[in-house]
Design a protein around this motif. Structure first.
Motif, PDB file in Angstrom:
ATOM      1  N   ALA A 193       0.879  -1.448   0.066  1.00  0.00           N
ATOM      2  CA  ALA A 193      -0.023  -0.199  -0.090  1.00  0.00           C
ATOM      3  C   ALA A 193       0.790   1.431  -0.108  1.00  0.00           C
ATOM      4  O   ALA A 193       0.529   2.272  -0.582  1.00  0.00           O
ATOM      5  N   GLY A 194       1.970   1.178   0.773  1.00  0.00           N
ATOM      6  CA  GLY A 194       2.778   2.378   0.918  1.00  0.00           C
ATOM      7  C   GLY A 194       3.623   2.525  -0.469  1.00  0.00           C
ATOM      8  O   GLY A 194       3.344   3.791  -0.868  1.00  0.00           O
ATOM      9  N   THR A 195       4.067   1.542  -1.189  1.00  0.00           N
ATOM     10  CA  THR A 195       4.686   1.757  -2.408  1.00  0.00           C
ATOM     11  C   THR A 195       3.591   2.304  -3.491  1.00  0.00           C
ATOM     12  O   THR A 195       3.931   3.167  -4.452  1.00  0.00           O
ATOM     13  N   TYR A 196       2.494   1.920  -3.520  1.00  0.00           N
ATOM     14  CA  TYR A 196       1.382   2.238  -4.385  1.00  0.00           C
ATOM     15  C   TYR A 196       1.190   3.890  -4.208  1.00  0.00           C
ATOM     16  O   TYR A 196       1.115   4.422  -5.097  1.00  0.00           O
ATOM     17  N   TRP A 197       1.007   3.944  -3.134  1.00  0.00           N
ATOM     18  CA  TRP A 197       0.732   5.673  -2.712  1.00  0.00           C
ATOM     19  C   TRP A 197       1.858   6.317  -3.267  1.00  0.00           C
ATOM     20  O   TRP A 197       1.469   7.348  -4.106  1.00  0.00           O
ATOM     21  N   ILE A 198       3.085   6.189  -2.772  1.00  0.00           N
ATOM     22  CA  ILE A 198       4.005   6.806  -3.260  1.00  0.00           C
ATOM     23  C   ILE A 198       4.197   6.941  -4.614  1.00  0.00           C
ATOM     24  O   ILE A 198       4.362   8.081  -5.566  1.00  0.00           O
ATOM     25  N   THR A 199       4.103   5.794  -5.436  1.00  0.00           N
ATOM     26  CA  THR A 199       4.018   5.778  -7.006  1.00  0.00           C
ATOM     27  C   THR A 199       2.929   6.609  -7.681  1.00  0.00           C
ATOM     28  O   THR A 199       3.242   7.330  -8.642  1.00  0.00           O
ATOM     29  N   MET A 200       1.603   6.486  -7.111  1.00  0.00           N
ATOM     30  CA  MET A 200       0.697   7.374  -7.542  1.00  0.00           C
ATOM     31  C   MET A 200       0.884   8.887  -7.264  1.00  0.00           C
ATOM     32  O   MET A 200       0.493   9.636  -8.509  1.00  0.00           O
ATOM     33  N   ARG A 201       1.342   9.303  -6.470  1.00  0.00           N
ATOM     34  CA  ARG A 201       1.695  10.689  -5.908  1.00  0.00           C
ATOM     35  C   ARG A 201       2.708  11.065  -7.008  1.00  0.00           C
ATOM     36  O   ARG A 201       2.469  12.311  -7.456  1.00  0.00           O
ATOM     37  N   ALA A 202       3.763  10.186  -7.254  1.00  0.00           N
ATOM     38  CA  ALA A 202       4.810  10.656  -8.286  1.00  0.00           C
ATOM     39  C   ALA A 202       3.936  11.113  -9.467  1.00  0.00           C
ATOM     40  O   ALA A 202       4.619  12.060 -10.173  1.00  0.00           O
ATOM     41  N   LYS A 203       3.418  10.030 -10.020  1.00  0.00           N
ATOM     42  CA  LYS A 203       2.634  10.278 -11.379  1.00  0.00           C
ATOM     43  C   LYS A 203       1.700  11.765 -11.686  1.00  0.00           C
ATOM     44  O   LYS A 203       1.930  12.331 -12.415  1.00  0.00           O
ATOM     45  N   LYS A 204       1.041  11.693 -10.264  1.00  0.00           N
ATOM     46  CA  LYS A 204       0.206  12.944 -10.174  1.00  0.00           C
ATOM     47  C   LYS A 204       1.157  14.365 -10.164  1.00  0.00           C
ATOM     48  O   LYS A 204       0.813  15.069 -11.078  1.00  0.00           O
ATOM     49  N   ILE A 206       4.263  14.514 -11.498  1.00  0.00           N
ATOM     50  CA  ILE A 206       4.829  14.755 -12.736  1.00  0.00           C
ATOM     51  C   ILE A 206       3.869  15.219 -13.883  1.00  0.00           C
ATOM     52  O   ILE A 206       4.238  16.006 -14.715  1.00  0.00           O
ATOM     53  N   ALA A 207       2.690  14.716 -13.839  1.00  0.00           N
ATOM     54  CA  ALA A 207       1.490  15.243 -14.545  1.00  0.00           C
ATOM     55  C   ALA A 207       1.279  16.463 -14.643  1.00  0.00           C
ATOM     56  O   ALA A 207       0.877  17.278 -15.388  1.00  0.00           O
ATOM     57  N   ASN A 208       1.463  17.084 -13.339  1.00  0.00           N
ATOM     58  CA  ASN A 208       1.170  18.565 -13.045  1.00  0.00           C
ATOM     59  C   ASN A 208       2.252  19.380 -13.261  1.00  0.00           C
ATOM     60  O   ASN A 208       2.360  20.336 -13.087  1.00  0.00           O
ATOM     61  N   GLY A 209       3.367  18.802 -13.586  1.00  0.00           N
ATOM     62  CA  GLY A 209       4.621  19.555 -14.277  1.00  0.00           C
ATOM     63  C   GLY A 209       5.703  19.780 -13.228  1.00  0.00           C
ATOM     64  O   GLY A 209       6.613  20.623 -13.459  1.00  0.00           O
ATOM     65  N   GLU A 210       5.589  18.826 -12.163  1.00  0.00           N
ATOM     66  CA  GLU A 210       6.376  19.161 -10.978  1.00  0.00           C
ATOM     67  C   GLU A 210       7.827  18.146 -11.375  1.00  0.00           C
ATOM     68  O   GLU A 210       7.460  16.772 -11.680  1.00  0.00           O
ATOM     69  N   GLY A 211       8.920  18.641 -11.318  1.00  0.00           N
ATOM     70  CA  GLY A 211      10.100  17.983 -11.582  1.00  0.00           C
ATOM     71  C   GLY A 211      10.644  17.510 -10.365  1.00  0.00           C
ATOM     72  O   GLY A 211      10.215  17.330  -9.205  1.00  0.00           O
ATOM     73  N   TYR A 212      12.248  17.359 -10.385  1.00  0.00           N
ATOM     74  CA  TYR A 212      12.745  17.059  -9.173  1.00  0.00           C
ATOM     75  C   TYR A 212      12.742  17.896  -7.952  1.00  0.00           C
ATOM     76  O   TYR A 212      12.476  17.748  -6.880  1.00  0.00           O
ATOM     77  N   LEU A 213      12.870  19.175  -8.474  1.00  0.00           N
ATOM     78  CA  LEU A 213      12.541  20.554  -7.704  1.00  0.00           C
ATOM     79  C   LEU A 213      11.455  21.164  -8.140  1.00  0.00           C
ATOM     80  O   LEU A 213      11.565  21.793  -9.546  1.00  0.00           O
TER      81      LEU A 213
END
Length: 464
Positions: A193-204, A206-213
């Protein structure tokens, strides 16, 4: 007034600890404040004969584990073994699965006995370089490290040598492998569940245009991260052997060597010391496993590290951790000795006739108040551990279930914003609560709490 005094004392402990005042000062002062507000004036006897005696008792039981764990972790860090294992995992899993790679790196290291603070320092440079290279948001790094270090390998997976899995042993006469099936199920839930959450957050993100910083923000930790990556590392085979030694020896000693005839032979010997095999052999197993792993790590890395300096650093580093927790235990025993605490205890025990439920609630509440998994569990079990154990025996429940539920529960509300490990982790990563705590809270508070509920249900059904 006595109950109000306890509430005021606990509230001040949580607030002032969050403000940065050491618990070494707070615990005795606030414990005596609760005594005073409860109408008692025998402050010095409560301090020397209750607070200090119980703090000293905690040191007697657990100091070897804190000391050896810190030394082992420092050796794994200074030798480069921790980084070597993390690099190998990333190489095998692939950079495109960076989140999974970092979580697993932290998980394998903590499950092998390396302290979560050492893991954070060892893995962060790799995580920073990896996330920057592939464009993952940096503010998710703390959540990855927290998931791998503060959750399934700290509290759930059977056999983990982390202190949180050792504290229940003398209370419930168990060992580090208590309730293995329930522990594995709970660990897999938290990990998945934790890995899924972080992965989904990363996708969201990145989709909103956020990069490393975020735009216009520089990474002040970049130079440190690069320096950590460039250090020459030992082979992964040599690096992982100490971890395997800890796990294998701990299992052999606690499940094969000590049980049965060996434990029976120890009974007359231990009676002279006022204890019994069930209270000590589980801790002995971890001690022996860590000593052997330390000796092996020193031998194979003799030319790579300054042994004396590294061992000294580890030993000194263990002092604050054990003294903080011992102070919290002294505090808890002062509170539990007050007449008003009988009302609090009755309220907690009145929540349910199921000892798993009362254990889960009590440990979580105290871990949340103190901001410490080990401290909160020690206070709860010190005050009510015997009661929980007797309730389990009377209902025919396997005490191993109490052990596993207690460890799972200490890893829930403990990771509130005032938790020392959370504050340290954010400092290592150069991030703030505003930037990263929402995701840390999800993977180390919300998901573990939900997992504990599931574990209580499964344990009540007899799954051990």
């Amino acid at each position: 007034m006595g109950v109000l005094g306890i509430i005021i004392s606990l509230g001040l402990l949580m607030y002032l600890a969050y403000r940065g005042i050491t618990v070494l000062i707070l615990a005795p002062i606030l414990a005596l404040l609760a005594v005073l507000l409860g109408g008692q004036t025998d402050l010095l006897p409560m301090y020397t004969e209750v607070f200090m005696q119980n703090a000293a008792g905690y040191l007697k039981t657990y100091f070897p584990l804190f000391l050896l764990g810190a030394i082992f972790g420092k050796l794994m860090d200074e030798s480069g073994a921790a980084k070597s294992i993390a690099h190998w995992i990333v190489a095998k899993i692939g950079k495109d699965r960076a989140i999974l790679a970092i979580v697993l790196s932290c998980g394998i290291l903590t499950y092998g006995g390396v302290s979560l603070f050492v893991v954070a320092f060892a893995v962060y440079p790799l995580a920073a370089a990896l996330f920057r290279e592939i464009g993952l948001p940096k503010r998710l790094i703390p959540a990855c490290i927290a998931l791998g270090s503060f959750t399934f390998t700290m509290t759930a997976f059977p056999g983990t040598p982390q202190i949180q899995n050792a504290i229940p042993i003398p209370f419930f006469k168990t060992d580090a492998y208590a309730a293995p099936i329930l522990g594995i199920i709970a660990g897999l839930i938290m990990f998945g569940a934790g890995t899924y959450w972080i992965t989904m957050r990363a996708k969201k993100m990145i989709a909103n245009g956020e990069g490393y910083l975020p735009a216009g923000v520089t990474d002040e930790t970049a130079a440190t991260a690069e320096a950590g990556i460039e250090k020459e590392l030992p082979s992964v085979g040599i690096s992982i052997l100490p971890i395997l030694l800890v796990l294998v020896l701990n299992f052999y000693l606690s499940k094969v060597y000590y049980p049965g005839a060996k434990s029976e032979a120890l009974i007359p010997i231990l009676e002279k010391f006022g204890t019994a095999p069930g209270k000590v052999v589980g801790i002995w197993s971890i001690i022996i496993a860590l000593v052997v792993a330390i000796l092996f790590t020193v031998i194979v890395n003799w030319k790579r590290i300054n042994v004396m300096e590294t061992v000294n650093k580890g030993a000194y580093g263990s002092m604050l951790a054990i003294l903080n927790t011992a102070s919290e235990v002294g505090y808890g025993n002062v509170i539990s000795g007050l007449a008003a605490f009988a009302i609090v205890k009755g309220a907690l025990l009145g929540i349910s006739s199921n000892p798993l439920v009362t254990t889960a609630v009590s440990v979580n509440i105290l871990a949340g108040i103190t901001g410490s998994a080990s401290g909160g569990m020690s206070i709860a079990l010190g005050a009510m551990g015997e009661t929980f154990y007797n309730m389990a025996i009377q209902t025919g429940m396997n005490p191993e279930l109490l052990h596993r539920i207690a460890t799972l529960s200490c890893g829930g509300l403990d990771s509130m914003p005032h938790n020392g490990a959370v504050i340290t982790l954010l400092g290592i990563c150069g991030l703030t609560h505003k930037q990263s705590y929402a995701d840390i809270g999800m993977v180390s508070v919300v998901i573990p709490l939900a997992t504990t509920v599931i574990a209580v249900i499964l344990g009540s059904m007899g799954i051990v």
